[in-house]
Design an enzyme around this catalytic site. Structure first.
Site, mmCIF file in Angstrom:
data_model
loop_
_atom_site.group_PDB
_atom_site.id
_atom_site.type_symbol
_atom_site.label_atom_id
_atom_site.label_comp_id
_atom_site.label_asym_id
_atom_site.label_seq_id
_atom_site.Cartn_x
_atom_site.Cartn_y
_atom_site.Cartn_z
ATOM 1 N N LYS A 13 0.830 -1.212 0.000
ATOM 2 C CA LYS A 13 0.000 0.000 0.000
ATOM 3 C C LYS A 13 0.868 1.269 0.000
ATOM 4 O O LYS A 13 0.590 2.210 -0.732
ATOM 5 C CB LYS A 13 -0.923 0.025 1.241
ATOM 6 C CG LYS A 13 -1.852 -1.170 1.329
ATOM 7 C CD LYS A 13 -2.756 -1.087 2.542
ATOM 8 C CE LYS A 13 -2.021 -1.186 3.871
ATOM 9 N NZ LYS A 13 -1.508 -2.518 4.222
ATOM 10 N N ARG A 87 -9.347 0.481 9.413
ATOM 11 C CA ARG A 87 -8.799 -0.857 9.586
ATOM 12 C C ARG A 87 -9.789 -1.770 10.305
ATOM 13 O O ARG A 87 -9.479 -2.914 10.578
ATOM 14 C CB ARG A 87 -7.531 -0.757 10.426
ATOM 15 C CG ARG A 87 -6.284 -1.262 9.739
ATOM 16 C CD ARG A 87 -5.140 -1.013 10.699
ATOM 17 N NE ARG A 87 -3.928 -1.662 10.327
ATOM 18 C CZ ARG A 87 -2.983 -1.140 9.552
ATOM 19 N NH1 ARG A 87 -3.143 0.033 8.993
ATOM 20 N NH2 ARG A 87 -1.864 -1.793 9.331
ATOM 21 N N ARG A 126 11.551 -6.866 4.349
ATOM 22 C CA ARG A 126 11.443 -5.422 4.106
ATOM 23 C C ARG A 126 12.474 -4.652 4.938
ATOM 24 O O ARG A 126 12.719 -4.958 6.090
ATOM 25 C CB ARG A 126 10.036 -4.954 4.475
ATOM 26 C CG ARG A 126 9.895 -3.427 4.404
ATOM 27 C CD ARG A 126 8.484 -2.994 4.304
ATOM 28 N NE ARG A 126 7.733 -3.201 5.522
ATOM 29 C CZ ARG A 126 6.442 -2.907 5.637
ATOM 30 N NH1 ARG A 126 5.785 -2.419 4.611
ATOM 31 N NH2 ARG A 126 5.824 -3.107 6.763
ATOM 32 N N ARG A 159 12.119 -2.411 10.197
ATOM 33 C CA ARG A 159 11.139 -1.835 11.112
ATOM 34 C C ARG A 159 10.968 -2.786 12.291
ATOM 35 O O ARG A 159 10.868 -3.992 12.067
ATOM 36 C CB ARG A 159 9.801 -1.717 10.374
ATOM 37 C CG ARG A 159 9.303 -0.304 10.197
ATOM 38 C CD ARG A 159 8.146 -0.233 9.246
ATOM 39 N NE ARG A 159 6.927 -0.865 9.746
ATOM 40 C CZ ARG A 159 5.760 -0.837 9.112
ATOM 41 N NH1 ARG A 159 5.655 -0.201 7.960
ATOM 42 N NH2 ARG A 159 4.699 -1.420 9.608
ATOM 43 N N ARG A 170 0.224 -8.906 13.666
ATOM 44 C CA ARG A 170 -0.364 -7.959 12.706
ATOM 45 C C ARG A 170 -1.268 -8.690 11.707
ATOM 46 O O ARG A 170 -2.336 -8.188 11.352
ATOM 47 C CB ARG A 170 0.745 -7.205 11.957
ATOM 48 C CG ARG A 170 1.417 -6.169 12.845
ATOM 49 C CD ARG A 170 2.752 -5.728 12.278
ATOM 50 N NE ARG A 170 2.658 -5.141 10.967
ATOM 51 C CZ ARG A 170 3.675 -5.097 10.103
ATOM 52 N NH1 ARG A 170 4.850 -5.605 10.407
ATOM 53 N NH2 ARG A 170 3.507 -4.543 8.920
#
Ligand code: ADP
Length: 215
Positions: A13, A87, A126, A159, A170
């Site tokens: 996103k 969300r 990532r 992160r 998550r």
């Protein structure tokens, strides 16, 4: 144009929003980025949100909705992409009210579809520049020099919530709270699903044709 972009964590996103705002005069509103900035600056909001982000849980609705209300109220007519909000169904209801109060309209809701099996690898690999936020992936898109951002020379890090145990939380939060929004927005329309597999450019081609934007 006002858009809602949603999908599982790691669907791309943020990447797609960045490509879109390069071409369109739009404001990128990422609640995740706003929380991370608040945490970095140690503001009141940051202190309230930190524990939730560290654990991979959703920040309570009252805090998140207040934040979005503040941002949407100060746009002065600029188009926006909402990335990471709403969300859950409570946030979706609050957004609907807010949009009406502000005399705005959502032109399209885009669901970025990536199968669950692909997400873990995308997220654990990532890496993000600490300084400018540019994103990399250790296999798909490593920086030219290990640990150094191609764009600004900043430090490229993982992160903290991209560690495997936090990612699992998550993904659970997504399954429980966010996925049900698909039905909500399908009914509400205009709604479109975009296949999020492939390179970011390939996905962007699909996004732009779904949105009738030049790529
Ligand atoms: P991703 O979509 O990859 O999980 P984000 O940057 O969008 O990453 O979100 C990171 C974290 O910020 C979430 O795990 C959650 O703790 C918090 N967050 C972001 N948006 C919301 C929201 N709308 N409601 C509650 N918490 C949120």
């Amino acid at each position: 144009m006002n858009l809602i972009l949603f999908g599982p964590p790691g669907a791309g996103k943020g990447t797609q929003s960045a490509l879109l705002i390069e071409r369109m005069q739009m404001q990128h509103i990422s609640t995740g980025d706003l929380f991370r900035a608040a945490i970095k600056n140690q503001t009141k909001l940051g202190k309230e949100a930190k524990g939730f982000l560290d654990r991979g849980e959703l920040v309570p609705d009252s805090i998140t909705i207040g934040l979005v209300e503040e941002v949407l109220s100060s746009l002065n007519g600029k188009g926006f992409i909402l990335d990471g909000f709403p969300r859950n169904v409570v946030q979706a209801g609050a957004l609907e009210k807010l949009i009406e109060q502000l005399g705005l309209k959502i032109d399209k809701t885009v669901f970025l579809e990536v199968p669950l099996a692909k997400l873990l690898g995308r997220l654990t690999g990532r890496r993000v520049c600490k300084n400018c936020g540019a994103t990399y992936h250790i296999e798909a898109k490593p920086p030219q020099k290990d640990g150094v951002c191609d764009v600004c020379g900043g430090q490229v890090l993982q992160r903290p919530d991209d560690k495997e145990d936090v990612i699992r939380t998550r993904l659970e939060a997504y399954e429980k709270s966010t996925r049900p929004l698909k039905d909500y927005y399908k009914l509400k329309g205009p709604y479109v699903e975009v296949d999020g597999l492939g390179t970011s450019e390939e996905v962007f081609k699909r996004m732009s044709s779904a949105l009738h934007v030049k790529h």
